[in-house]
Design a protein around this motif. Structure first.
Motif, PDB file in Angstrom:
ATOM      1  N   ALA A   1      30.809  33.865  31.814  1.00  0.00           N
ATOM      2  CA  ALA A   1      29.859  34.329  31.427  1.00  0.00           C
ATOM      3  C   ALA A   1      28.958  35.779  31.747  1.00  0.00           C
ATOM      4  CB  ALA A   1      27.952  33.133  31.473  1.00  0.00           C
ATOM      5  N   ALA A   2      29.513  36.013  32.763  1.00  0.00           N
ATOM      6  CA  ALA A   2      28.922  37.169  33.585  1.00  0.00           C
ATOM      7  C   ALA A   2      30.253  38.427  33.084  1.00  0.00           C
ATOM      8  CB  ALA A   2      28.792  37.323  35.240  1.00  0.00           C
ATOM      9  N   GLY A   3      30.758  38.068  31.761  1.00  0.00           N
ATOM     10  CA  GLY A   3      31.930  39.322  31.382  1.00  0.00           C
ATOM     11  C   GLY A   3      33.061  39.399  31.940  1.00  0.00           C
ATOM     12  N   ASP A   4      33.585  38.689  33.347  1.00  0.00           N
ATOM     13  CA  ASP A   4      34.686  38.846  33.480  1.00  0.00           C
ATOM     14  C   ASP A   4      35.717  38.226  32.988  1.00  0.00           C
ATOM     15  OD1 ASP A   4      32.816  39.502  35.670  1.00  0.00           O
ATOM     16  OD2 ASP A   4      34.042  37.777  36.907  1.00  0.00           O
ATOM     17  N   SER A   5      36.837  39.350  32.845  1.00  0.00           N
ATOM     18  CA  SER A   5      37.501  38.713  32.611  1.00  0.00           C
ATOM     19  C   SER A   5      38.782  37.922  33.376  1.00  0.00           C
ATOM     20  CB  SER A   5      39.214  40.120  32.239  1.00  0.00           C
ATOM     21  OG  SER A   5      39.928  40.414  33.735  1.00  0.00           O
ATOM     22  N   ASN A   6      40.105  37.176  32.752  1.00  0.00           N
ATOM     23  CA  ASN A   6      40.169  35.953  33.541  1.00  0.00           C
ATOM     24  C   ASN A   6      40.948  36.441  34.766  1.00  0.00           C
ATOM     25  OD1 ASN A   6      40.509  34.899  31.372  1.00  0.00           O
ATOM     26  ND2 ASN A   6      42.582  34.104  30.424  1.00  0.00           N
ATOM     27  N   LEU A   7      41.730  38.219  34.620  1.00  0.00           N
ATOM     28  CA  LEU A   7      42.277  38.790  36.268  1.00  0.00           C
ATOM     29  C   LEU A   7      40.743  38.820  36.720  1.00  0.00           C
ATOM     30  CD1 LEU A   7      44.338  39.781  38.193  1.00  0.00           C
ATOM     31  CD2 LEU A   7      43.932  41.654  36.919  1.00  0.00           C
ATOM     32  N   GLU A   8      39.449  38.904  36.236  1.00  0.00           N
ATOM     33  CA  GLU A   8      38.527  39.123  37.391  1.00  0.00           C
ATOM     34  C   GLU A   8      38.362  37.559  37.927  1.00  0.00           C
ATOM     35  OE1 GLU A   8      36.671  43.414  35.421  1.00  0.00           O
ATOM     36  OE2 GLU A   8      36.304  41.399  34.857  1.00  0.00           O
ATOM     37  N   ILE A   9      38.051  36.794  36.921  1.00  0.00           N
ATOM     38  CA  ILE A   9      37.415  35.448  37.381  1.00  0.00           C
ATOM     39  C   ILE A   9      39.045  35.506  38.736  1.00  0.00           C
ATOM     40  CG2 ILE A   9      37.658  32.979  37.075  1.00  0.00           C
ATOM     41  CD1 ILE A   9      37.442  34.477  33.879  1.00  0.00           C
ATOM     42  N   GLY A  10      40.317  35.110  38.425  1.00  0.00           N
ATOM     43  CA  GLY A  10      40.791  34.600  39.615  1.00  0.00           C
ATOM     44  C   GLY A  10      40.685  35.633  40.986  1.00  0.00           C
TER      45      GLY A  10
ATOM     46  N   HIS B   1      37.574  36.750  41.294  1.00  0.00           N
ATOM     47  CA  HIS B   1      36.127  36.222  42.159  1.00  0.00           C
ATOM     48  C   HIS B   1      36.546  35.540  43.023  1.00  0.00           C
ATOM     49  CE1 HIS B   1      31.995  36.125  43.019  1.00  0.00           C
ATOM     50  NE2 HIS B   1      31.850  35.866  42.689  1.00  0.00           N
ATOM     51  N   LEU B   2      37.403  33.951  42.372  1.00  0.00           N
ATOM     52  CA  LEU B   2      37.432  33.071  42.983  1.00  0.00           C
ATOM     53  C   LEU B   2      39.039  32.781  44.176  1.00  0.00           C
ATOM     54  CD1 LEU B   2      36.062  31.257  39.265  1.00  0.00           C
ATOM     55  CD2 LEU B   2      35.092  31.960  41.442  1.00  0.00           C
ATOM     56  N   GLY B   3      39.141  33.597  44.047  1.00  0.00           N
ATOM     57  CA  GLY B   3      40.266  33.208  44.702  1.00  0.00           C
ATOM     58  C   GLY B   3      41.255  32.322  44.340  1.00  0.00           C
ATOM     59  N   ILE B   4      41.712  32.842  42.876  1.00  0.00           N
ATOM     60  CA  ILE B   4      42.438  31.701  42.163  1.00  0.00           C
ATOM     61  C   ILE B   4      43.574  32.609  41.069  1.00  0.00           C
ATOM     62  CG2 ILE B   4      41.705  29.734  42.326  1.00  0.00           C
ATOM     63  CD1 ILE B   4      40.422  29.910  39.385  1.00  0.00           C
ATOM     64  N   ALA B   5      44.958  31.837  40.837  1.00  0.00           N
ATOM     65  CA  ALA B   5      46.350  32.205  39.807  1.00  0.00           C
ATOM     66  C   ALA B   5      45.200  32.541  38.871  1.00  0.00           C
ATOM     67  CB  ALA B   5      47.027  32.192  40.196  1.00  0.00           C
ATOM     68  N   VAL B   6      45.797  34.099  37.962  1.00  0.00           N
ATOM     69  CA  VAL B   6      44.906  33.890  37.021  1.00  0.00           C
ATOM     70  C   VAL B   6      45.296  32.352  35.435  1.00  0.00           C
ATOM     71  CG1 VAL B   6      45.980  35.083  34.777  1.00  0.00           C
ATOM     72  CG2 VAL B   6      45.454  36.141  36.534  1.00  0.00           C
ATOM     73  N   HIS B   7      46.942  31.864  35.331  1.00  0.00           N
ATOM     74  CA  HIS B   7      46.941  30.936  35.286  1.00  0.00           C
ATOM     75  C   HIS B   7      46.226  29.626  35.274  1.00  0.00           C
ATOM     76  CE1 HIS B   7      49.038  28.169  38.545  1.00  0.00           C
ATOM     77  NE2 HIS B   7      49.476  29.270  38.848  1.00  0.00           N
ATOM     78  N   THR B   8      45.742  29.167  36.905  1.00  0.00           N
ATOM     79  CA  THR B   8      44.921  28.762  37.346  1.00  0.00           C
ATOM     80  C   THR B   8      43.057  28.565  36.151  1.00  0.00           C
ATOM     81  OG1 THR B   8      45.728  28.479  39.645  1.00  0.00           O
ATOM     82  CG2 THR B   8      43.902  26.978  38.980  1.00  0.00           C
TER      83      THR B   8
END
Length: 338
Positions: A291-300, A302-309
């Motif tokens: 909702a903040a506009g992050d891409s999948n890579l940016e979400i990963g 920020h949260l310390g998780i892999a893109v596939h996760t």
């Protein structure tokens, strides 16, 4: 609470209770004792909470609780349970109602909705399956059922604690007592034996009533895939995977459960708050970043998780919210103020 008595088409007497006002909700039973269940604080609160928004109907199936114990033990399939429900509706003068199918009663609720569409407003389904053998597959369930004719008192205690997750305090003791007094070991054994042969899956396409399928169970209980398949096979159904692991309604988060059920029964709505609450904490974190506009890579990152996760979490989010993609999920999140 006054207990009334209806007579089924085959002469079996069915005990039932009616309280509250508003749209009718029939809470259909598994092994039950409606008079004893009023002593369980959480169930008493649930009954009174539902009755503030609905006309609540409770009843004991044949052979259990306040209903006739002198029954044909070879006649405990779905047809017998349909006769019980029909007797209660007719005796109470109820022409149309929503049905809460709980555990054993899920298949009966589905079959009745398929046969009598004019009499069913909506369905709320929890804890059971159209093919009842699937509901009895978990190892813990099979171990528990083996106690029915070996040690009835131990079965009642285990059903209340290990199976349904009640604690050892007042609620747990009263729940065990409700199981213990619900019926006899012989009737319970016959109930469960008949349940293994109940299968109404072929009727699902004929169920026209809107359905709310609810799941809140641990890995030791019925797999969530059973409920996902049920929701997918019904013409008009919504699955809500409730947070928590206690396989009951109105106990782990009673206020949220009451709001969810009464909102659906009264207005046919599933609140955004309830649906968002079905997300795990990590899924909520992912949705906030989305909702903040992050891409999948940016979400990963920020949260310390892999893109596939991240992608796996997003797939779960879309399914739980009933949306088709990122834009709809973001709009849902913003409207729900996540």
């Amino acid at each position: 609470m006054e207990t009334r008595f209806a007579r089924a088409a085959d002469g079996v007497t069915i005990g039932y209770q009616v309280l509250g006002r508003g749209p009718v909700l029939v809470w259909m039973p598994s092994l039950s004792n409606i008079e004893a269940q009023w002593r369980i604080p959480a169930l008493r609160a649930a009954y009174l909470g539902l009755a503030r928004s609905c006309t609540l109907v409770l009843y004991d199936g044949r052979g259990t609780g306040t209903s006739s114990r002198d029954i044909d033990l070879t006649d405990l399939g779905v047809e017998a349970h349909l006769r019980d429900l029909t007797a209660v509706l007719d005796d109470a003068g109820i022409r149309r109602a929503s049905l809460l199918g709980y555990y054993h009663a899920v298949a009966t609720a589905l079959e009745f909705a398929a046969r009598e569409p004019a009499r069913v407003e909506r369905l709320v389904l929890f804890g059971g399956a159209p093919r009842m053998s699937e509901a009895m597959l978990p190892a813990q369930t099979r171990a528990l059922l083996s106690l029915v004719d070996q040690d009835w008192s131990l079965f009642a205690d285990a059903a209340a604690t290990a199976w349904l997750g009640w604690d050892g305090a007042e609620s747990g003791r009263w729940t065990a007592e409700a199981f213990r007094t619900a019926t006899t070991p012989a009737i319970a054994k016959a109930w469960f034996a008949a349940a293994r042969d109940i299968d109404v899956t072929a009727r699902l396409p004929e169920v026209k009533a809107p359905a709310l399928v609810l799941h809140r169970q641990s890995d030791q209980q019925i797999p969530v895939e059973v409920f996902r398949r049920l929701a997918a096979d019904l013409p008009d159904a919504r699955l809500v995977e409730l947070p928590g692991s206690t396989p009951t309604l109105f106990v782990e988060d009673p206020a949220a459960d009451l709001s969810l059920v009464t909102g659906f029964v009264a207005e046919g709505r599933v609140s955004r708050t309830s649906a968002l609450g079905a997300l795990t904490r990590r899924e909520q974190d992912v949705l906030r970043r989305l909702a903040a506009g992050d891409s999948n890579l940016e979400i990963g990152d920020h949260l310390g998780i892999a893109v596939h996760t991240v992608e796996r979490h997003l797939a779960n989010i879309y399914r739980k919210l009933g949306v088709r993609g990122r834009t709809a999920a973001v709009a849902y999140a913003l409207r729900g103020s996540i």
